[in-house]
Design an enzyme around this catalytic site. Structure first.
Site, PDB file in Angstrom:
ATOM      1  N   GLU A   1      -0.912  -4.937   2.810  1.00 53.35           N
ATOM      2  CA  GLU A   1       0.485  -4.483   3.120  1.00 53.35           C
ATOM      3  C   GLU A   1       0.944  -5.209   4.263  1.00 53.35           C
ATOM      4  OE1 GLU A   1       2.205  -1.546   2.276  1.00 53.35           O
ATOM      5  OE2 GLU A   1       3.063  -1.847   4.030  1.00 53.35           O
TER       6      GLU A   1
ATOM      7  N   ALA B   1       0.773  -1.422   0.101  1.00 52.28           N
ATOM      8  CA  ALA B   1       0.237  -0.055   0.038  1.00 52.28           C
ATOM      9  C   ALA B   1       0.910   1.183   0.169  1.00 52.28           C
ATOM     10  CB  ALA B   1      -0.994   0.057   1.223  1.00 52.28           C
TER      11      ALA B   1
ATOM     12  N   GLY C   1       8.216  -1.455  -3.757  1.00 52.70           N
ATOM     13  CA  GLY C   1       9.422  -0.794  -3.856  1.00 52.70           C
ATOM     14  C   GLY C   1      10.146  -0.915  -5.166  1.00 52.70           C
ATOM     15  N   ARG C   2      11.252  -0.305  -5.204  1.00 50.44           N
ATOM     16  CA  ARG C   2      11.931  -0.333  -6.308  1.00 50.44           C
ATOM     17  C   ARG C   2      13.785  -0.573  -5.990  1.00 50.44           C
ATOM     18  NH1 ARG C   2       9.522   0.714 -10.884  1.00 50.44           N
ATOM     19  NH2 ARG C   2      11.327   1.447 -11.913  1.00 50.44           N
TER      20      ARG C   2
ATOM     21  N   HIS D   1      -8.425  35.661  -4.541  1.00 47.53           N
ATOM     22  CA  HIS D   1      -9.740  35.233  -3.834  1.00 47.53           C
ATOM     23  C   HIS D   1     -10.645  34.955  -5.028  1.00 47.53           C
ATOM     24  CE1 HIS D   1     -13.279  34.754  -1.447  1.00 47.53           C
ATOM     25  NE2 HIS D   1     -13.861  35.528  -2.262  1.00 47.53           N
TER      26      HIS D   1
HETATM   27  P1  FAD Z   1      14.988   6.136 -14.531  1.00 50.04           P
HETATM   28  O1  FAD Z   1      13.752   6.918 -15.002  1.00 50.04           O
HETATM   29  O2  FAD Z   1      14.658   4.805 -14.052  1.00 50.04           O
HETATM   30  O3  FAD Z   1      15.830   6.062 -15.909  1.00 50.04           O
HETATM   31  C1  FAD Z   1      16.765   5.313 -16.008  1.00 50.04           C
HETATM   32  C2  FAD Z   1      17.230   5.087 -17.390  1.00 50.04           C
HETATM   33  O4  FAD Z   1      18.409   4.234 -17.340  1.00 50.04           O
HETATM   34  C3  FAD Z   1      16.268   3.920 -17.944  1.00 50.04           C
HETATM   35  O5  FAD Z   1      15.838   4.568 -19.285  1.00 50.04           O
HETATM   36  C4  FAD Z   1      17.220   2.530 -18.255  1.00 50.04           C
HETATM   37  O6  FAD Z   1      16.659   2.020 -19.689  1.00 50.04           O
HETATM   38  C5  FAD Z   1      18.499   3.349 -18.634  1.00 50.04           C
HETATM   39  N1  FAD Z   1      19.682   2.240 -18.244  1.00 50.04           N
HETATM   40  C6  FAD Z   1      19.613   1.765 -17.028  1.00 50.04           C
HETATM   41  N2  FAD Z   1      20.733   0.936 -17.323  1.00 50.04           N
HETATM   42  C7  FAD Z   1      21.590   1.474 -18.390  1.00 50.04           C
HETATM   43  C8  FAD Z   1      22.751   1.242 -18.851  1.00 50.04           C
HETATM   44  N3  FAD Z   1      23.875   0.423 -18.419  1.00 50.04           N
HETATM   45  N4  FAD Z   1      23.034   1.955 -20.018  1.00 50.04           N
HETATM   46  C9  FAD Z   1      22.207   2.708 -20.819  1.00 50.04           C
HETATM   47  N5  FAD Z   1      20.942   2.845 -19.959  1.00 50.04           N
HETATM   48  C10 FAD Z   1      20.637   2.414 -18.863  1.00 50.04           C
HETATM   49  N6  FAD Z   1       8.174  10.221  -9.555  1.00 50.04           N
HETATM   50  C11 FAD Z   1       7.539  11.233  -9.399  1.00 50.04           C
HETATM   51  O7  FAD Z   1       8.435  12.105  -8.980  1.00 50.04           O
HETATM   52  N7  FAD Z   1       6.437  11.612  -9.611  1.00 50.04           N
HETATM   53  C12 FAD Z   1       5.365  10.736 -10.105  1.00 50.04           C
HETATM   54  O8  FAD Z   1       4.322  11.068 -10.166  1.00 50.04           O
HETATM   55  C13 FAD Z   1       6.066   9.181 -10.295  1.00 50.04           C
HETATM   56  N8  FAD Z   1       5.377   8.539 -10.643  1.00 50.04           N
HETATM   57  C14 FAD Z   1       5.698   7.168 -10.649  1.00 50.04           C
HETATM   58  C15 FAD Z   1       5.062   6.079 -10.997  1.00 50.04           C
HETATM   59  C16 FAD Z   1       5.373   4.764 -11.263  1.00 50.04           C
HETATM   60  C17 FAD Z   1       4.337   3.822 -11.637  1.00 50.04           C
HETATM   61  C18 FAD Z   1       6.550   4.398 -11.099  1.00 50.04           C
HETATM   62  C19 FAD Z   1       7.014   3.229 -11.279  1.00 50.04           C
HETATM   63  C20 FAD Z   1       7.804   5.512 -10.721  1.00 50.04           C
HETATM   64  C21 FAD Z   1       6.973   6.921 -10.492  1.00 50.04           C
HETATM   65  N9  FAD Z   1       7.847   7.685 -10.078  1.00 50.04           N
HETATM   66  C22 FAD Z   1       7.360   9.165  -9.857  1.00 50.04           C
HETATM   67  C23 FAD Z   1       9.178   7.670  -9.999  1.00 50.04           C
HETATM   68  C24 FAD Z   1      10.137   8.164 -10.975  1.00 50.04           C
HETATM   69  O9  FAD Z   1       9.599   7.277 -12.160  1.00 50.04           O
HETATM   70  C25 FAD Z   1      11.665   7.741 -10.739  1.00 50.04           C
HETATM   71  O10 FAD Z   1      11.980   8.439  -9.582  1.00 50.04           O
HETATM   72  C26 FAD Z   1      12.574   8.648 -11.832  1.00 50.04           C
HETATM   73  O11 FAD Z   1      12.130   7.934 -13.013  1.00 50.04           O
HETATM   74  C27 FAD Z   1      13.766   8.289 -11.964  1.00 50.04           C
HETATM   75  O12 FAD Z   1      14.702   9.042 -12.560  1.00 50.04           O
HETATM   76  P2  FAD Z   1      16.137   8.298 -13.003  1.00 50.04           P
HETATM   77  O13 FAD Z   1      16.567   9.299 -14.357  1.00 50.04           O
HETATM   78  O14 FAD Z   1      16.975   8.298 -11.850  1.00 50.04           O
HETATM   79  O15 FAD Z   1      15.765   6.778 -13.645  1.00 50.04           O
HETATM   80  P1  NAI Z   2       6.541   2.182  -1.771  1.00 47.97           P
HETATM   81  O1  NAI Z   2       7.874   1.929  -1.011  1.00 47.97           O
HETATM   82  O2  NAI Z   2       5.905   3.389  -2.002  1.00 47.97           O
HETATM   83  O3  NAI Z   2       5.620   1.256  -1.280  1.00 47.97           O
HETATM   84  C1  NAI Z   2       5.960  -0.148  -1.071  1.00 47.97           C
HETATM   85  C2  NAI Z   2       4.878  -0.609   0.142  1.00 47.97           C
HETATM   86  O4  NAI Z   2       5.076  -2.132  -0.007  1.00 47.97           O
HETATM   87  C3  NAI Z   2       5.442  -0.336   1.419  1.00 47.97           C
HETATM   88  O5  NAI Z   2       4.254   0.112   2.158  1.00 47.97           O
HETATM   89  C4  NAI Z   2       5.857  -1.673   2.040  1.00 47.97           C
HETATM   90  O6  NAI Z   2       5.725  -1.607   3.428  1.00 47.97           O
HETATM   91  C5  NAI Z   2       4.999  -2.593   1.371  1.00 47.97           C
HETATM   92  N1  NAI Z   2       5.804  -4.011   1.321  1.00 47.97           N
HETATM   93  C6  NAI Z   2       7.118  -4.102   1.098  1.00 47.97           C
HETATM   94  N2  NAI Z   2       7.393  -5.425   1.187  1.00 47.97           N
HETATM   95  C7  NAI Z   2       5.941  -6.091   1.224  1.00 47.97           C
HETATM   96  C8  NAI Z   2       5.547  -7.491   1.395  1.00 47.97           C
HETATM   97  N3  NAI Z   2       6.328  -8.363   1.322  1.00 47.97           N
HETATM   98  N4  NAI Z   2       4.136  -7.522   1.500  1.00 47.97           N
HETATM   99  C9  NAI Z   2       3.208  -6.595   1.569  1.00 47.97           C
HETATM  100  N5  NAI Z   2       3.725  -5.398   1.523  1.00 47.97           N
HETATM  101  C10 NAI Z   2       5.109  -5.090   1.523  1.00 47.97           C
HETATM  102  O7  NAI Z   2       7.046   1.448  -3.103  1.00 47.97           O
HETATM  103  P2  NAI Z   2       5.864   1.506  -4.532  1.00 47.97           P
HETATM  104  O8  NAI Z   2       4.668   1.996  -4.345  1.00 47.97           O
HETATM  105  O9  NAI Z   2       6.510   0.193  -5.252  1.00 47.97           O
HETATM  106  O10 NAI Z   2       6.801   2.548  -5.543  1.00 47.97           O
HETATM  107  C11 NAI Z   2       8.115   2.671  -5.652  1.00 47.97           C
HETATM  108  C12 NAI Z   2       8.625   4.145  -5.664  1.00 47.97           C
HETATM  109  O11 NAI Z   2       8.164   4.722  -6.795  1.00 47.97           O
HETATM  110  C13 NAI Z   2       8.101   5.011  -4.620  1.00 47.97           C
HETATM  111  O12 NAI Z   2       8.700   4.841  -3.196  1.00 47.97           O
HETATM  112  C14 NAI Z   2       8.316   6.343  -5.256  1.00 47.97           C
HETATM  113  O13 NAI Z   2       9.671   6.708  -4.666  1.00 47.97           O
HETATM  114  C15 NAI Z   2       8.097   6.018  -6.433  1.00 47.97           C
HETATM  115  N6  NAI Z   2       6.639   6.491  -6.904  1.00 47.97           N
HETATM  116  C16 NAI Z   2       6.452   8.056  -6.799  1.00 47.97           C
HETATM  117  C17 NAI Z   2       5.147   8.350  -7.239  1.00 47.97           C
HETATM  118  C18 NAI Z   2       4.919   9.528  -7.052  1.00 47.97           C
HETATM  119  O14 NAI Z   2       5.779  10.660  -6.589  1.00 47.97           O
HETATM  120  N7  NAI Z   2       3.443  10.022  -7.182  1.00 47.97           N
HETATM  121  C19 NAI Z   2       4.220   7.378  -7.841  1.00 47.97           C
HETATM  122  C20 NAI Z   2       4.772   6.023  -7.971  1.00 47.97           C
HETATM  123  C21 NAI Z   2       5.869   5.590  -7.471  1.00 47.97           C
END
Ligand code: FAD
Ligand code: NAI
Length: 476
Positions: free
Chosen positions: A213, A191, A282-283, A455
């Site tokens: 969660e 969650a 998580g990631r 406002h």
């Molecule tokens: P990434 O965006 O992961 O980009 C890394 C790039 O490096 C990739 O294109 C990959 O192919 C490339 N790469 C990897 N290894 C190599 C290599 N060896 N050689 C060449 N290229 C390579 N964050 C927000 O702030 N707001 C949001 O609303 C939000 N929503 C999200 C929703 C979801 C579903 C997810 C999964 C994430 C979300 N995030 C959000 C998080 C956000 O996407 C990441 O924090 C952000 O993309 C990180 O940027 P980055 O440039 O570090 O890496």
């Molecule tokens: P998250 O870290 O936000 O949430 C993961 C959740 O999974 C936590 O609450 C954790 O306690 C739970 N969890 C972990 N192991 C578990 C298990 N074995 N069983 C049940 N629950 C478990 O990670 P999420 O949602 O995968 O997103 C990854 C990251 O991507 C975020 O932390 C954020 O950095 C980024 N992101 C940002 C967004 C935004 O800015 N709006 C939107 C989506 C992603």
């Protein structure tokens, strides 16, 4: 002979592509390596954020929120719309169109700024006065050399042992953004931000959603008052079924569906049957295949590249930014680190205040915060004053039919300096920025209270919360 560049950026997500553009603006001969392939098999810039993260999720959140509005909120305005139909294929292709427009937009920006896109995956080969990097694109390989390297390889979804993600039935973010039909019963493990955002999308489109969660507390990173309000709205008003404190025991996938065996918070064995499952726990950073050991680049046990406050690694002239380093995994954090590193290479002295990075969860209502929670302040022994103002008492919010939620400001009891800002409201993502700016300028709550706010606007609630810190709200 290898091509030579001043700066080579590895990865073109929001961290990498922005770093490359800023480096090129500052006069460096810059290349960016990226090998991401989209579902059409085309190479695409933009990383997680543009391809399978921020941008597509927000497109689906908006489309599904329109459905929610028509079905549940318009009646209040005296508008009835019968026979609402959802064309999911069209909704998905709209989302794909936005992704394509944005990723192609980066190709244009690279051409405009003379950044060379090296197509493929990059790997350190050797170091020294300059770094040699090999780029592999299928069987084709080339090497380039660079004086400076910025690693921006981002992150990928963490998977759980024993649960095979096929991105058809059991999905991480990639599959969960691409469902071809609305599942009748959707299970979500985790969650966190993705679980709540994507769980909301599919619930609004008709799925029965159950979120499992592990932690006993909901939205533990938020201020408790905000988490409590969010819990009430999501579970009671929107019927997201969230179960806290669970332990996942086993996931079995059959043709007929998926069964999740788990232990609930009372220690009882439970089963959840669903048609699709999202694993959002998580990631993890992308450092596999980067050749870190070829050059002695330090990587932590959990796979993050070790950096200091200025994103400098243990190697001379090698920096790392974004999700692959410590700190929140957020696109805006990655971008700002990218700009800061490029400016550092140019001899400038940029600074990022990690205390003022906003967090936003794009549910409805949205949840947004910056700085400390009241609980953190208490734990750190900081005496605070707090001010809170509900949107119920804000004329614009009433007019919009979005009167739920509130703004909370936390200020130092002695100096009045703002230490944290928290908003829960349909438009919290935009409102939080005033508090981010205020904190960046080290404002006191009185500063906000004395600023003229238009406002009728939602931002008047921010001003009123600032007035509430001094117990002198005017409209409540
Ligand atoms: P990434 O965006 O992961 O980009 C890394 C790039 O490096 C990739 O294109 C990959 O192919 C490339 N790469 C990897 N290894 C190599 C290599 N060896 N050689 C060449 N290229 C390579 N964050 C927000 O702030 N707001 C949001 O609303 C939000 N929503 C999200 C929703 C979801 C579903 C997810 C999964 C994430 C979300 N995030 C959000 C998080 C956000 O996407 C990441 O924090 C952000 O993309 C990180 O940027 P980055 O440039 O570090 O890496
Ligand atoms: P998250 O870290 O936000 O949430 C993961 C959740 O999974 C936590 O609450 C954790 O306690 C739970 N969890 C972990 N192991 C578990 C298990 N074995 N069983 C049940 N629950 C478990 O990670 P999420 O949602 O995968 O997103 C990854 C990251 O991507 C975020 O932390 C954020 O950095 C980024 N992101 C940002 C967004 C935004 O800015 N709006 C939107 C989506 C992603």
């Amino acid at each position: 002979m290898s091509k030579q560049f001043d700066v080579v950026v590895i990865g073109a997500g929001p961290g990498g592509y922005i770093a490359a553009i800023r480096a090129a603006q500052l006069g460096f001969n810059t290349a960016c390596i990226e090998g991401w392939k989209n579902p059409k098999g085309e190479m695409a810039l933009g990383g997680t954020c543009l391809n399978v993260g921020c941008i597509p999720s927000k497109a689906l959140l908006q489309s599904s929120e329109h459905v929610e509005q028509i079905e549940h909120k318009f009646a209040d305005h005296g508008i009835s719309a019968g026979g609402v139909k959802v064309d999911l294929a069209k909704m998905q292709s709209r989302k794909d169109g936005i992704v394509s427009k944005m990723t192609k937009g980066i190709e244009f920006l690279f051409r405009k700024n003379k950044v060379t896109w090296l197509k493929g995956f990059g790997k350190f080969v050797s170091g020294g006065d300059s770094y040699t990097i090999e780029i592999a694109n299928g069987d084709a390989k080339e090497t380039v050399t660079a004086k400076y390297v910025i690693v921006a390889t981002g992150s990928k979804a963490r998977h759980l042992p024993g649960i095979t993600v096929d991105n058809v039935n059991i999905c991480d973010n990639e599959g969960a953004l691409a469902f071809g039909a609305v599942p009748k019963r959707l299970g979500v493990i985790g969650a966190g931000v993705i679980g709540l955002e994507l769980g909301s999308v599919w619930r609004r489109l008709g799925a029965e959603v159950t979120v499992l969660e592990a932690l006993p507390a909901f939205l533990g990173a938020c201020d408790e008052s905000i988490a409590k309000e969010a819990w009430k709205v999501f579970t009671k008003e929107q019927s997201l079924n969230i179960k806290l404190g669970v332990k996942i025991e086993k996931v079995t996938s059959k043709k007929t569906g998926i069964t999740i065996d788990y232990t609930d918070d009372k220690g009882l064995a439970q089963k959840l049957e669903c048609d699709k499952l999202i694993v959002s726990v998580g990631r993890v950073p992308n450092t596999d295949g980067l050749g870190a050991s070829n050059v002695g680049l330090k990587v932590t046990e959990r796979g993050f590249i070790e950096v200091d406050d200025h994103c400098k690694t243990n190697l001379p002239n090698v920096y790392a930014i974004g999700d692959v380093v410590r700190g929140p995994m957020l696109a805006h954090k990655a971008e700002d680190e990218g700009v800061a590193v490029a400016e550092t290479l140019a001899g400038q002295k940029p600074h990022i205040d990690f205390n003022t990075i906003p967090w936003i969860i794009y549910t409805s209502p949205e949840v947004a915060w910056v700085g400390k929670t009241e609980q953190q302040c208490k734990a750190e022994g900081i005496a605070v004053k707090t001010g809170q103002f509900p949107f119920m008492a804000n004329g614009r919010a009433l007019g919009q039919g979005e009167a739920g939620g509130f703004v909370k400001i936390i200020a130092d009891a002695a100096t009045d300096r703002i230490l944290g800002g928290h908003v829960i409201h349909a438009h919290a993502s935009e409102l939080i920025q005033e508090l981010v700016t205020a904190m960046e300028f080290k404002a006191a709550s009185e500063d906000i209270a004395r600023i003229v706010h238009g406002h009728p606007t939602l931002s008047e609630a921010v001003k009123e919360a600032a007035l509430a810190v001094d117990k002198r709200t005017l409209n409540m």
